[in-house]
Structures are given as C-alpha cells and as structure tokens.
Design a protein around this motif. Structure first.
Motif, PDB file in Angstrom:
ATOM      1  N   TRP A  69      77.214  60.472 -25.561  1.00 40.68           N
ATOM      2  CA  TRP A  69      78.267  59.508 -26.164  1.00 40.68           C
ATOM      3  C   TRP A  69      79.083  58.642 -24.855  1.00 40.68           C
ATOM      4  CZ3 TRP A  69      81.181  59.612 -30.776  1.00 40.68           C
ATOM      5  CH2 TRP A  69      80.707  60.373 -31.966  1.00 40.68           C
ATOM      6  N   GLU A  70      79.908  57.684 -24.484  1.00 44.60           N
ATOM      7  CA  GLU A  70      79.502  56.900 -23.509  1.00 44.60           C
ATOM      8  C   GLU A  70      81.397  56.822 -24.117  1.00 44.60           C
ATOM      9  OE1 GLU A  70      78.835  52.493 -21.386  1.00 44.60           O
ATOM     10  OE2 GLU A  70      77.565  54.342 -21.063  1.00 44.60           O
ATOM     11  N   ARG A  71      82.899  57.048 -22.896  1.00 41.36           N
ATOM     12  CA  ARG A  71      83.613  56.296 -23.857  1.00 41.36           C
ATOM     13  C   ARG A  71      83.973  55.132 -22.980  1.00 41.36           C
ATOM     14  NH1 ARG A  71      88.789  59.958 -23.832  1.00 41.36           N
ATOM     15  NH2 ARG A  71      88.076  60.623 -24.946  1.00 41.36           N
ATOM     16  N   LEU A  72      84.051  54.263 -23.811  1.00 42.06           N
ATOM     17  CA  LEU A  72      84.902  53.039 -23.223  1.00 42.06           C
ATOM     18  C   LEU A  72      86.663  52.991 -23.609  1.00 42.06           C
ATOM     19  CD1 LEU A  72      82.656  50.931 -25.533  1.00 42.06           C
ATOM     20  CD2 LEU A  72      81.887  52.355 -23.396  1.00 42.06           C
ATOM     21  N   GLU A  73      86.766  52.282 -22.368  1.00 41.58           N
ATOM     22  CA  GLU A  73      88.485  52.133 -21.512  1.00 41.58           C
ATOM     23  C   GLU A  73      88.149  51.080 -21.923  1.00 41.58           C
ATOM     24  OE1 GLU A  73      89.837  54.520 -18.635  1.00 41.58           O
ATOM     25  OE2 GLU A  73      88.670  56.506 -18.924  1.00 41.58           O
ATOM     26  N   PHE A  74      90.658  50.667 -23.065  1.00 35.07           N
ATOM     27  CA  PHE A  74      89.828  49.236 -22.677  1.00 35.07           C
ATOM     28  C   PHE A  74      91.607  49.104 -22.030  1.00 35.07           C
ATOM     29  CE2 PHE A  74      87.334  50.320 -26.501  1.00 35.07           C
ATOM     30  CZ  PHE A  74      86.799  49.278 -26.606  1.00 35.07           C
ATOM     31  N   GLY A  75      92.025  48.097 -21.472  1.00 35.95           N
ATOM     32  CA  GLY A  75      93.100  47.562 -21.042  1.00 35.95           C
ATOM     33  C   GLY A  75      94.226  47.606 -22.211  1.00 35.95           C
ATOM     34  N   PRO A  76      94.711  47.555 -21.458  1.00 30.65           N
ATOM     35  CA  PRO A  76      96.762  47.088 -21.961  1.00 30.65           C
ATOM     36  C   PRO A  76      96.649  45.952 -23.756  1.00 30.65           C
ATOM     37  CG  PRO A  76      96.632  47.106 -19.634  1.00 30.65           C
ATOM     38  CD  PRO A  76      95.550  47.298 -20.081  1.00 30.65           C
ATOM     39  N   GLY A  77      96.650  46.377 -24.502  1.00 30.64           N
ATOM     40  CA  GLY A  77      96.753  45.281 -25.300  1.00 30.64           C
ATOM     41  C   GLY A  77      98.408  44.356 -25.521  1.00 30.64           C
ATOM     42  N   ARG A  78      98.496  43.166 -26.373  1.00 32.44           N
ATOM     43  CA  ARG A  78      99.849  42.991 -26.360  1.00 32.44           C
ATOM     44  C   ARG A  78     100.363  43.355 -27.804  1.00 32.44           C
ATOM     45  NH1 ARG A  78     101.617  41.588 -21.452  1.00 32.44           N
ATOM     46  NH2 ARG A  78      99.878  40.551 -20.387  1.00 32.44           N
ATOM     47  N   ARG A  79     101.376  43.528 -27.590  1.00 38.99           N
ATOM     48  CA  ARG A  79     102.662  43.673 -28.730  1.00 38.99           C
ATOM     49  C   ARG A  79     102.665  42.538 -29.000  1.00 38.99           C
ATOM     50  NH1 ARG A  79     104.752  48.113 -25.073  1.00 38.99           N
ATOM     51  NH2 ARG A  79     103.807  49.850 -25.981  1.00 38.99           N
ATOM     52  N   ALA A  84     102.897  43.990 -23.424  1.00 36.97           N
ATOM     53  CA  ALA A  84     102.008  45.083 -22.435  1.00 36.97           C
ATOM     54  C   ALA A  84     102.058  45.997 -23.805  1.00 36.97           C
ATOM     55  CB  ALA A  84     101.513  45.401 -21.222  1.00 36.97           C
ATOM     56  N   GLY A  85     101.479  46.248 -24.279  1.00 41.02           N
ATOM     57  CA  GLY A  85     100.284  47.592 -25.418  1.00 41.02           C
ATOM     58  C   GLY A  85     100.339  49.186 -24.134  1.00 41.02           C
ATOM     59  N   PRO A  86     100.042  49.756 -24.639  1.00 38.96           N
ATOM     60  CA  PRO A  86      99.237  50.932 -24.254  1.00 38.96           C
ATOM     61  C   PRO A  86      97.875  51.158 -23.936  1.00 38.96           C
ATOM     62  CG  PRO A  86      99.602  51.066 -26.395  1.00 38.96           C
ATOM     63  CD  PRO A  86     100.347  50.512 -26.497  1.00 38.96           C
TER      64      PRO A  86
END
Length: 148
Positions: A69-79, A84-86
């Motif tokens: 399993w690989e953890r993919l991290e995604f930057g802040p999204g937009r509300r 900026a979202g979490p």
C-alpha cells in the motif's frame, strides 16, 4: 487490463480499479471477464503460451501473498468560497505479490512509459506482471517495503 488466474478455490481476477481514489490493484473471486468492460475488441488473451515466463509457477501452490500500500498525499483543495481546504491522504494498494517455491510474481498497477517502455509509471490503469525483485526495485519498490 488485468490477469485471470485459475486456482483450486476457483477463478480469481487481479485488476486495477479506482476504489481507493486513484488506480490500485484489487483481487476478486471469479473470472476476469466479470471485471472487464467487454466489447467487440476485448479482452485479448495474452499468455501463458509456449516458453512462457509463467511456466515455473503453473500448477504449483501459492505459499504466501502480500499487498503493498502506498500513501498518496494531496495538497490543499479549494472550498466553494475559494479559500484553501485541508490536505488529505489516501492509502492505495499499488501491488500484490504472490510467493511460489520458484519465486515471487508481482501484479502492479502500472504502465510502461513511452517511447521505449523501460521506464514505468506506477499508479497507472493497467496491471503489469513483474517476475523479478530487481525490476520491482527499478520501479521504486524498496526491499524493506516489498522485497522478499
């Protein structure tokens, strides 16, 4: 886009899916045809045939299995208001290893990168069958995380 296996417990399918957000490997009970979009042009059966790399594994028991399993991290999204979202992370199964007396076989959600196909994009929408730990290392899978 997947691999059909025949086992003592019945058919099994190893294919890529988007269940975990991005493309990953999943294993299902049942024939591969039950997990593919069938049409006039598919699926195409490839191997094993005469002098196949599968020969040393056929009709031998699976001694073990593991998933990577690989953890993919995604930057802040937009509300909706533009702020900026979490950031968030998703765990995705990138490969499954089957262990046989003759060695391991890996099923990886990956696509060979053109033009020469020697580089590989891991996380792609195909299943790449890998027969050597050296190739797995070249693809970025370290010994501690997924070696034998």
């Amino acid at each position: 886009m997947g691999v059909g296996l025949v086992t003592d417990a019945g058919p099994a399918a190893v294919t890529w899916t988007g269940t975990f957000y991005t493309y990953g490997v999943e294993v299902f009970d049942g024939p591969i045809e039950g997990h593919l979009a069938l049409g006039d042009e598919g699926p195409e059966r490839i191997g094993p045939g005469p002098a196949s790399r599968w020969d040393r594994y056929l009709r031998t028991p699976i001694r073990g299995a593991a998933a990577y399993w690989e953890r993919l991290e995604f930057g802040p999204g937009r509300r909706a208001d533009g702020s900026a979202g979490p950031a968030h992370a998703v765990d995705v199964p990138m490969a499954v290893r089957l262990d046989f007396a003759a060695g391991a076989v890996w099923f990886v959600a990956a696509i060979p990168d053109p033009p020469d196909g020697q580089r590989v994009f891991v996380g792609g929408d195909e299943i790449m069958v890998v027969f050597s730990p050296e190739k797995m290392r070249e693809m970025g899978f370290g010994d501690a995380a997924f070696g034998q």
